[in-house]
Design a protein around this motif. Structure first.
Motif, short mmCIF file in Angstrom:
data_model
loop_
_atom_site.label_atom_id
_atom_site.label_comp_id
_atom_site.label_asym_id
_atom_site.label_seq_id
_atom_site.Cartn_x
_atom_site.Cartn_y
_atom_site.Cartn_z
N PHE A 1 0.82 -1.21 0.00
CA PHE A 1 0.00 0.00 0.00
C PHE A 1 0.85 1.26 0.00
O PHE A 1 0.41 2.30 -0.51
N ALA A 2 2.06 1.20 0.54
CA ALA A 2 2.97 2.35 0.43
C ALA A 2 3.36 2.58 -1.02
O ALA A 2 3.39 3.73 -1.48
N HIS B 1 -3.93 2.81 5.17
CA HIS B 1 -2.84 2.84 6.17
C HIS B 1 -3.41 3.07 7.57
O HIS B 1 -2.95 2.47 8.53
N TYR B 2 -4.41 3.96 7.68
CA TYR B 2 -5.03 4.19 8.98
C TYR B 2 -5.73 2.94 9.49
O TYR B 2 -5.69 2.65 10.69
N LEU C 1 -5.61 9.31 -1.60
CA LEU C 1 -6.22 9.55 -0.30
C LEU C 1 -6.91 8.30 0.24
O LEU C 1 -6.89 8.04 1.45
N THR C 2 -7.48 7.50 -0.63
CA THR C 2 -8.07 6.23 -0.20
C THR C 2 -6.99 5.27 0.28
O THR C 2 -7.19 4.54 1.27
N PHE D 1 -11.72 5.05 12.86
CA PHE D 1 -12.47 6.31 12.84
C PHE D 1 -11.76 7.35 11.98
O PHE D 1 -12.40 8.05 11.19
N ILE D 2 -10.45 7.45 12.13
CA ILE D 2 -9.69 8.40 11.32
C ILE D 2 -9.73 8.00 9.85
O ILE D 2 -9.83 8.86 8.96
N ALA D 3 -9.72 6.70 9.57
CA ALA D 3 -9.83 6.24 8.18
C ALA D 3 -11.19 6.61 7.60
O ALA D 3 -11.28 7.06 6.45
N ALA D 4 -12.25 6.47 8.39
CA ALA D 4 -13.58 6.84 7.91
C ALA D 4 -13.68 8.34 7.67
O ALA D 4 -14.27 8.78 6.68
N MET D 5 -13.10 9.14 8.55
CA MET D 5 -13.11 10.58 8.36
C MET D 5 -12.27 10.98 7.15
O MET D 5 -12.61 11.92 6.43
#
Length: 88
Positions: free
Chosen positions: A11-12, A45-46, A39-40, A53-57
């Protein structure tokens, strides 16, 4: 643990490829689509860091909001002469 490291590296590489595509894209619309992919991939990574939650935001705010706004701005400000020149 090895699979997590391989997934992180994969993913990196995907994130870097999308980011490089954003910089090198000649069309602003394609650059916006590639930005959405980058950005996805950051949201993935999150998730790998167990910060769902940070990934959803990340997806809701950046991919869902900012990217749609950029896409609409590009589509609404593009004139007919630009589309004829780019298609020729």
């Amino acid at each position: 643990m090895v699979y997590a490291t391989i997934a992180f590296g994969l993913f990196a590489a995907v994130t870097l490829a999308f980011a490089l595509g954003v910089v090198l894209a000649r069309d602003v619309f394609h650059a916006a689509l590639l930005l959405g992919g980058a950005l996805t991939s950051v949201a993935v990574h999150y998730v790998m860091l167990r910060a769902e939650f940070i990934a959803a935001m990340q997806i809701l705010v950046y991919v869902g909001g900012v990217l749609i706004l950029v896409t609409f701005a590009v589509m609404l400000t593009r004139s007919d002469s630009e589309t004829e020149v780019s298609s020729a």
